[in-house]
Design an enzyme around this catalytic site. Structure first.
Site, PDB file in Angstrom:
ATOM      1  CD  GLU A  29      20.008 -34.977 -44.974  1.00  0.00           C
ATOM      2  OE1 GLU A  29      20.081 -34.305 -46.013  1.00  0.00           O
ATOM      3  OE2 GLU A  29      20.557 -34.660 -43.904  1.00  0.00           O
ATOM      4  CD  GLU A  62      25.617 -27.927 -44.378  1.00  0.00           C
ATOM      5  OE1 GLU A  62      26.063 -28.574 -45.337  1.00  0.00           O
ATOM      6  OE2 GLU A  62      24.624 -28.276 -43.718  1.00  0.00           O
ATOM      7  CG  ASP A  90      26.353 -33.396 -42.928  1.00  0.00           C
ATOM      8  OD1 ASP A  90      27.008 -33.319 -43.975  1.00  0.00           O
ATOM      9  OD2 ASP A  90      25.227 -32.879 -42.781  1.00  0.00           O
TER      10      ASP A  90
HETATM   11  C1  GCU Z   1      23.739 -31.834 -45.121  1.00  0.00           C
HETATM   12  C2  GCU Z   1      23.159 -30.523 -45.547  1.00  0.00           C
HETATM   13  C3  GCU Z   1      22.002 -30.691 -46.463  1.00  0.00           C
HETATM   14  C4  GCU Z   1      22.392 -31.608 -47.615  1.00  0.00           C
HETATM   15  C5  GCU Z   1      22.936 -32.906 -47.087  1.00  0.00           C
HETATM   16  C6  GCU Z   1      23.492 -33.810 -48.178  1.00  0.00           C
HETATM   17  O1  GCU Z   1      22.879 -32.488 -44.261  1.00  0.00           O
HETATM   18  O2  GCU Z   1      22.778 -29.800 -44.413  1.00  0.00           O
HETATM   19  O3  GCU Z   1      21.625 -29.425 -46.919  1.00  0.00           O
HETATM   20  O4  GCU Z   1      21.306 -31.836 -48.434  1.00  0.00           O
HETATM   21  O5  GCU Z   1      23.987 -32.654 -46.218  1.00  0.00           O
HETATM   22  O6  GCU Z   1      24.704 -33.838 -48.316  1.00  0.00           O
HETATM   23  O7  GCU Z   1      22.749 -34.485 -48.862  1.00  0.00           O
END
Ligand code: GCU
Length: 646
Positions: free
Chosen positions: A247, A348, A320
């Site tokens: 990400e 979440e 996720d």
């Molecule tokens: C999810 C989450 C993010 C987090 C990511 C992770 O995508 O929405 O906020 O950073 O997981 O686990 O790295």
């Protein structure tokens, strides 16, 4: 007089949830002798039963304890201070469950050596995906830290990562390290070690170097100095948690190096101090054909290349933290590398701190397929903030509790854990305990039903993960960040074809499971739309068409959520006023949200199915246009207070 007033006021202090499950009533009265330390302090302060002797005994497993009662005297034997403390909490747990008077003869040891919380706390005090206020680490409060330590130790948690996996370089700056040291000093006597998440590009951003290439000598030198600095301040520092090349976070792949090369560099630097690297496998890129496949594709070729102080940290599911996912096939694909499971305690994707969803059943489901002994450790993304009740929802405390208890013993049942927690947190009246244990153990199933039944996943609203928006899309957005990527609704049916004819993700599972999941007729209902694009008229095991079944599942979820509220309403005589009203308010939101989910999803999917909603169920009370206009007031770091507003 003043003394009297003070003691009366402490006795009648409100039940606001701040004591968690540690609601010890009255002072300790028992004779406690033997090894001095926190175990003795806790028993002296709270234990009201038999005399207790604390004894050091070499042959007891590390962190385990043996408790025996003989002639009215109880002995807790352990080889470590932590073991004695866990034994002390065992006794206090029994006391709170109304079993303090009975003789105890048990021998316990933790299943996992490492039982660790991951806080996603940012330096500015916000908590990513946190719904219980700001970071408890923002302002150092020794009393709060002590309570945090007690709560963790009482369920056997022995490690904590203080900051977000999306780590800022300043996490390793002097100021933050000083704070980490302060926290470590409070947690140490409770057997809890401190760890930090690190930003892989820290040598550039913090150290002024030109590169963070893990094979660059200067980079290695920078990390060596940094690690030496940390261990000088925190001699028992646990190690690093790393989110790299995931990400948008920096990582070794930015320099043409592999995850193994990145992880090993840090592992070598930490090795002299016995430090650990927890390297996350949460990787997926926009080009991939199926996001669910990528971790296996990227990590399996590296199997066997990681140092022995690296553990690959894998989320329980391949996508996720969805309400219902099959297990991540990476667990059964790596053979020569240590792995640990990452569960998400913070909700979440399960209604934030508004919905009562007890997560033990979900974690047990994981352990039903991935044998507990095949993973090395258990991590949980914390749901803790500076709210008075710590977790935003009184019942969310049960998920923190359950995480610790399962890391101690993954064989414990969800019912056992729920009952333990209920008795300690709300008292021992069976009229309250029994119905609410039932609610708790059903709650995850209900949440799956009203949000994403039959294997649906990731159909959340675009800017948050609270409400439904299966229609969400935006110009230029990554396809795998839109619900349509996952549900694939069309005139023919619904669901992601991951069979051998589709993305073939199913082949990442062992043959037996692969065959089971690949065949639409044998695939368990709960994973149906995960693995199959199911025709609207497909005949389900219930005899209904798939479309009708989908409608009924959504409606069942609504009925379940309403049932939870009705059960709780009847609990009023057995619950203190404040907690009763606070939980009631949340359950009302949950029941209303369940309707919102059902109506939004069914009305939207109906535009593809072109089939009527079955007669024999409650019909949507909204229409789709209305649903599409609903926007809730929420930002990433806040609990969605109002559920939704137009
Ligand atoms: C999810 C989450 C993010 C987090 C990511 C992770 O995508 O929405 O906020 O950073 O997981 O686990 O790295």
């Amino acid at each position: 007089m003043l003394g009297l007033l003070l003691s009366v006021s402490t006795m009648v202090r409100a039940e606001d949830g701040s004591d968690l499950w540690l609601r010890f009533k009255g002072a300790g009265t028992a004779d406690v002798t033997g090894v001095k330390g926190v175990a003795m302090d806790e028993l002296k302060q709270y234990w009201q039963g038999n005399p207790v002797v604390l004894k050091k005994q070499k042959n007891v497993a590390k962190d385990g304890y043996v408790i025996t009662t003989n002639g009215g005297k109880t002995t807790i034997a352990a080889s470590t201070d932590a073991g004695l403390l866990y034994g002390a909490y065992h006794m206090l747990r029994l006391q709170q469950m109304g079993q303090g008077g009975a003789p105890v003869n048990v021998s316990e040891k933790p299943f996992y050596d490492l039982r660790i919380l991951n806080h996603w706390d940012n330096p500015n005090g916000t908590v990513e995906r946190g719904f219980a206020g700001k970071s408890i680490f923002l302002q150092f409060d020794p009393q709060k830290m002590k309570k945090y330590a007690q709560a963790n130790a009482s369920v056997g948690i022995n490690g904590t990562v203080l900051n977000n996996v999306n780590a800022k370089p300043e996490a390793l700056g002097v100021e933050n390290l000083q704070k980490a040291k302060q926290i470590a000093d409070v947690l140490r006597p409770y057997g809890i070690r401190v760890y930090l998440s690190v930003n892989f590009a820290s040598p550039i951003k913090l150290g002024g170097l030109e590169t963070a290439d893990p094979l660059d000598k200067k980079v290695v030198g920078w990390w060596k100095n940094k690690v030496a600095e940390i261990y000088k301040m925190i001699p028992d520092f646990g190690g690093f948690l790393v989110k790299a090349n995931s990400e948008g976070e920096p990582g070794p792949c930015d320099y043409g190096r592999t995850h193994a090369e990145g992880a090993n560099m840090l592992a070598d630097v930490l090795k002299p101090y016995k430090g650990l690297v927890m390297w996350r496998a949460f990787v997926y890129n926009p080009q991939s054909k199926d996001r669910a496949k990528q971790a296996v594709e990227e990590f399996v070729p590296l199997d066997g290349q990681f140092r022995d102080n690296v553990i690959i940290q894998i989320k329980n599911g391949p996508v996720d933290f969805q309400p219902c996912e099959p297990y991540s096939p990476l667990f059964t694909n790596v053979q020569k590398t240590q792995t640990m499971v990452e569960f998400q305690i913070t909700q979440e994707y399960l209604g934030a701190a508004n919905h009562l969803v007890f997560l033990a059943p979900m974690w047990k489901e994981f352990f039903g397929l991935v044998k507990p002994q095949s993973v090395k450790a258990m991590a949980g993304v914390a749901n803790i903030g500076d709210d008075t009740n710590w977790c935003g929802h009184h019942f969310a405390q049960a998920n923190w509790y359950a995480f610790g208890r399962l890391a101690w013993n993954p064989e414990l049942t969800s019912e056992t854990i729920a009952e333990e927690w209920m008795r300690q947190t709300f008292g021992n009246d069976d009229k309250l305990v029994k119905p609410m244990v039932k609610v708790m153990t059903e709650s995850r199933d209900a949440c799956v039903n009203y949000m994403m039944p039959l294997g649906l996943h990731h159909i959340f609203a675009g800017t948050h993960h609270y409400g439904p928006e299966p229609w969400y899309d935006a110009p230029g957005i990554r396809r795998d960040w839109t619900p349509a990527y996952y549900h694939k609704a069309d005139a023919e049916g619904l669901g992601f074809d991951r069979t051998k004819n589709g993305s073939d993700a199913v082949s990442q599972y062992p043959k037996e499971l692969c065959d089971l999941y690949n065949d639409i007729n044998t695939c368990p209902d709960k994973y149906l739309l995960w693995f199959h694009h199911v025709p609207w008229d497909y005949k389900m095991k219930t005899g209904r068409t798939f479309w009708d079944e989908l409608c009924h599942r959504y409606d069942k979820g609504v009925q379940q959520a309403r049932g939870f509220l009705a059960t709780w309403d009847a609990m009023q005589p057995y619950v203190d006023k404040q907690r009763f009203e606070e939980v009631q308010r949340k359950l009302r939101i949950q029941a209303r949200d369940a309707v919102w989910w059902r109506d939004a999803c069914l009305l939207y999917f109906q535009t593809f199915s072109n089939r009527p909603i079955p007669q024999d169920m409650e019909h949507p009370v909204h229409n789709l246009d209305e649903m599409m206009k609903f926007k809730i007031r929420i930002t990433m770091y806040e609990n969605p207070e109002c559920g939704y507003t137009k």
